[in-house]
Write a protein that holds these residues in place. Structure first.
Motif, PDB file in Angstrom:
ATOM      1  N   ARG A 105      64.816  52.355  61.520  1.00  9.83           N
ATOM      2  CA  ARG A 105      64.255  50.962  61.133  1.00  9.83           C
ATOM      3  C   ARG A 105      64.899  50.134  62.072  1.00  9.83           C
ATOM      4  O   ARG A 105      64.325  49.407  62.645  1.00  9.83           O
ATOM      5  N   LYS A 106      66.274  50.070  62.338  1.00 11.72           N
ATOM      6  CA  LYS A 106      66.743  49.276  63.172  1.00 11.72           C
ATOM      7  C   LYS A 106      66.238  49.345  64.709  1.00 11.72           C
ATOM      8  O   LYS A 106      65.810  48.372  65.468  1.00 11.72           O
ATOM      9  N   ASP A 107      65.955  50.575  64.972  1.00 11.12           N
ATOM     10  CA  ASP A 107      65.309  50.931  66.448  1.00 11.12           C
ATOM     11  C   ASP A 107      63.875  50.445  66.599  1.00 11.12           C
ATOM     12  O   ASP A 107      63.748  50.095  67.516  1.00 11.12           O
ATOM     13  N   GLY A 108      63.214  50.378  65.290  1.00 13.00           N
ATOM     14  CA  GLY A 108      62.039  49.848  65.574  1.00 13.00           C
ATOM     15  C   GLY A 108      62.127  48.307  65.175  1.00 13.00           C
ATOM     16  O   GLY A 108      60.712  47.861  65.082  1.00 13.00           O
ATOM     17  N   GLY A 109      62.976  47.827  65.190  1.00 16.15           N
ATOM     18  CA  GLY A 109      63.025  46.176  65.021  1.00 16.15           C
ATOM     19  C   GLY A 109      62.661  45.758  63.724  1.00 16.15           C
ATOM     20  O   GLY A 109      62.296  44.685  63.546  1.00 16.15           O
ATOM     21  N   LEU A 110      62.972  46.647  62.579  1.00 17.28           N
ATOM     22  CA  LEU A 110      62.635  46.015  61.428  1.00 17.28           C
ATOM     23  C   LEU A 110      63.733  45.354  60.648  1.00 17.28           C
ATOM     24  O   LEU A 110      64.889  45.848  61.144  1.00 17.28           O
ATOM     25  N   PHE A 115      58.854  46.313  54.289  1.00 17.75           N
ATOM     26  CA  PHE A 115      58.483  47.613  53.783  1.00 17.75           C
ATOM     27  C   PHE A 115      57.951  48.516  54.764  1.00 17.75           C
ATOM     28  O   PHE A 115      56.867  48.136  55.726  1.00 17.75           O
ATOM     29  N   ILE A 116      58.138  49.987  54.341  1.00 21.50           N
ATOM     30  CA  ILE A 116      57.720  51.001  55.387  1.00 21.50           C
ATOM     31  C   ILE A 116      57.057  51.989  54.715  1.00 21.50           C
ATOM     32  O   ILE A 116      56.979  52.253  53.178  1.00 21.50           O
ATOM     33  N   LYS A 117      56.119  52.709  55.467  1.00 25.16           N
ATOM     34  CA  LYS A 117      55.797  54.141  54.902  1.00 25.16           C
ATOM     35  C   LYS A 117      56.226  55.142  55.607  1.00 25.16           C
ATOM     36  O   LYS A 117      56.638  55.143  56.689  1.00 25.16           O
ATOM     37  N   LEU A 118      56.904  56.141  54.793  1.00 23.43           N
ATOM     38  CA  LEU A 118      57.620  57.310  55.505  1.00 23.43           C
ATOM     39  C   LEU A 118      56.526  58.475  55.668  1.00 23.43           C
ATOM     40  O   LEU A 118      55.820  58.859  54.725  1.00 23.43           O
ATOM     41  N   TYR A 119      56.498  59.121  56.869  1.00 19.45           N
ATOM     42  CA  TYR A 119      56.018  60.567  56.977  1.00 19.45           C
ATOM     43  C   TYR A 119      56.977  61.240  57.162  1.00 19.45           C
ATOM     44  O   TYR A 119      57.850  61.183  58.061  1.00 19.45           O
ATOM     45  N   PHE A 120      56.697  62.591  56.513  1.00 20.80           N
ATOM     46  CA  PHE A 120      57.855  63.700  56.758  1.00 20.80           C
ATOM     47  C   PHE A 120      56.893  64.849  57.105  1.00 20.80           C
ATOM     48  O   PHE A 120      56.114  65.397  56.369  1.00 20.80           O
ATOM     49  N   GLY A 156      50.760  57.145  66.514  1.00 23.97           N
ATOM     50  CA  GLY A 156      50.554  55.701  66.329  1.00 23.97           C
ATOM     51  C   GLY A 156      51.444  55.098  65.249  1.00 23.97           C
ATOM     52  O   GLY A 156      51.078  54.087  64.575  1.00 23.97           O
ATOM     53  N   LEU A 157      52.620  55.600  65.327  1.00 27.82           N
ATOM     54  CA  LEU A 157      53.696  55.049  64.408  1.00 27.82           C
ATOM     55  C   LEU A 157      54.404  54.036  65.028  1.00 27.82           C
ATOM     56  O   LEU A 157      54.564  54.131  66.337  1.00 27.82           O
ATOM     57  N   LEU A 158      55.156  53.513  64.056  1.00 34.82           N
ATOM     58  CA  LEU A 158      56.097  52.319  64.750  1.00 34.82           C
ATOM     59  C   LEU A 158      57.421  53.247  65.490  1.00 34.82           C
ATOM     60  O   LEU A 158      57.622  52.828  66.706  1.00 34.82           O
ATOM     61  N   ILE A 159      57.914  54.141  65.035  1.00 36.89           N
ATOM     62  CA  ILE A 159      58.790  54.932  65.430  1.00 36.89           C
ATOM     63  C   ILE A 159      58.869  56.203  64.717  1.00 36.89           C
ATOM     64  O   ILE A 159      58.449  56.508  63.671  1.00 36.89           O
ATOM     65  N   LYS A 168      68.259  72.728  59.414  1.00 32.92           N
ATOM     66  CA  LYS A 168      66.997  72.618  59.198  1.00 32.92           C
ATOM     67  C   LYS A 168      65.875  71.531  60.033  1.00 32.92           C
ATOM     68  O   LYS A 168      66.502  70.221  59.682  1.00 32.92           O
ATOM     69  N   ASP A 169      64.878  71.656  60.461  1.00 36.91           N
ATOM     70  CA  ASP A 169      64.207  71.112  61.340  1.00 36.91           C
ATOM     71  C   ASP A 169      63.321  69.770  60.441  1.00 36.91           C
ATOM     72  O   ASP A 169      62.977  70.247  59.459  1.00 36.91           O
ATOM     73  N   ILE A 170      63.350  68.728  60.854  1.00 39.74           N
ATOM     74  CA  ILE A 170      62.627  67.822  60.101  1.00 39.74           C
ATOM     75  C   ILE A 170      62.136  66.368  61.054  1.00 39.74           C
ATOM     76  O   ILE A 170      62.729  66.391  62.115  1.00 39.74           O
ATOM     77  N   TRP A 171      60.754  66.212  60.676  1.00 42.53           N
ATOM     78  CA  TRP A 171      60.384  65.117  61.407  1.00 42.53           C
ATOM     79  C   TRP A 171      59.964  63.945  60.565  1.00 42.53           C
ATOM     80  O   TRP A 171      59.550  64.316  59.501  1.00 42.53           O
ATOM     81  N   ILE A 172      60.344  62.598  60.972  1.00 41.63           N
ATOM     82  CA  ILE A 172      60.118  61.592  60.110  1.00 41.63           C
ATOM     83  C   ILE A 172      59.450  60.472  61.169  1.00 41.63           C
ATOM     84  O   ILE A 172      59.768  60.309  62.310  1.00 41.63           O
ATOM     85  N   GLY A 173      58.415  60.002  60.441  1.00 44.82           N
ATOM     86  CA  GLY A 173      57.665  58.854  61.108  1.00 44.82           C
ATOM     87  C   GLY A 173      57.553  57.677  59.976  1.00 44.82           C
ATOM     88  O   GLY A 173      57.609  57.820  58.977  1.00 44.82           O
ATOM     89  N   ILE A 174      57.719  56.477  60.948  1.00 42.67           N
ATOM     90  CA  ILE A 174      57.619  55.378  60.028  1.00 42.67           C
ATOM     91  C   ILE A 174      56.549  54.417  60.715  1.00 42.67           C
ATOM     92  O   ILE A 174      56.443  54.106  61.748  1.00 42.67           O
ATOM     93  N   VAL A 175      55.650  53.711  59.518  1.00 39.79           N
ATOM     94  CA  VAL A 175      55.059  52.685  59.685  1.00 39.79           C
ATOM     95  C   VAL A 175      55.420  51.333  59.198  1.00 39.79           C
ATOM     96  O   VAL A 175      55.787  51.672  57.646  1.00 39.79           O
ATOM     97  N   LYS A 176      55.153  50.323  59.416  1.00 39.78           N
ATOM     98  CA  LYS A 176      55.487  49.047  58.898  1.00 39.78           C
ATOM     99  C   LYS A 176      54.421  48.729  57.942  1.00 39.78           C
ATOM    100  O   LYS A 176      53.300  49.130  58.377  1.00 39.78           O
ATOM    101  N   ILE A 177      54.521  48.449  56.680  1.00 39.04           N
ATOM    102  CA  ILE A 177      53.424  48.009  55.611  1.00 39.04           C
ATOM    103  C   ILE A 177      53.552  46.472  55.577  1.00 39.04           C
ATOM    104  O   ILE A 177      54.462  45.894  55.245  1.00 39.04           O
TER     105      ILE A 177
END
Length: 178
Positions: A105-110, A115-120, A156-159, A168-177
């Motif tokens: 969130r911080k790296d994305g300037g939020l 509020f955000i939407k998380l993708y896992f 097309g995500l914010l970050i 265990k591998d995990i990928w997280i994506g964030i978009v601002k709502i």
């Protein structure tokens, strides 16, 4: 100019109590380090000998927060319960995820009110189940209004970030709502 100290406002008794809490925290954190347990991993209990602190629940809460334990127990010696139950292990994973997402969130300037939407994207079923069980807590901590589990990395995500939790591998994506 820096204000002058008003001696009548100094609470020597409270300062002595705070020094005791600080000392206990240092000892407990040393026990954690010796056991190889990160502070982000919650533990069940810390046993302390200072029974006089029973009258100060707010100071005991500070100690619990600093050492990341669920309870303070009074006994014969200072001791840290290092047994990690399934629930404590899962809580530790969620704390690590929270830390990662807050960094994203911080790296994305939020800012905190965004509020955000998380993708896992998680291939490990056990890790996915843990996140689903703790989803409400995690969402509350990171300001997520929506969570979606996806089969492939999205564009097309914010970050976005790829990392490992408990090997265990995990990928997280964030978009601002909006």
């Amino acid at each position: 100019d820096y204000p002058k100290t008003e001696a009548k406002l100094i609470d020597a008794a409270l300062e002595k109590l705070m020094a005791a809490i600080k000392n206990l925290a240092a000892k407990a954190l040393a026990l954690r380090a010796a056991a190889g347990l990160k502070v982000r991993q919650p533990l069940q209990a810390l046993t302390i000998t200072e029974t006089g602190l029973k009258k100060y629940p707010e100071l005991l809460n500070l100690l619990k927060d600093e050492v990341n334990v669920k309870e303070i127990v009074f006994g014969d010696k200072i001791e840290l319960d290092t047994k990690i139950t399934t629930k404590l292990k899962e809580e530790g994973i969620i704390r690590e995820l929270t830390r990662q997402i807050q960094g994203m969130r911080k790296d994305g300037g939020l800012i905190s009110k965004d509020f955000i939407k998380l993708y896992f994207k998680i291939d490990n079923a056990g890790l996915k189940d843990i996140i689903k069980r703790w989803q409400k807590n995690l969402s509350s901590e990171v300001g997520a209004r929506k969570v979606e589990f996806v089969g492939a990395v999205k564009d097309g995500l914010l970050i976005e970030r790829h990392f490992e939790i408990k090997n265990k591998d995990i990928w997280i994506g964030i978009v601002k709502i909006h």
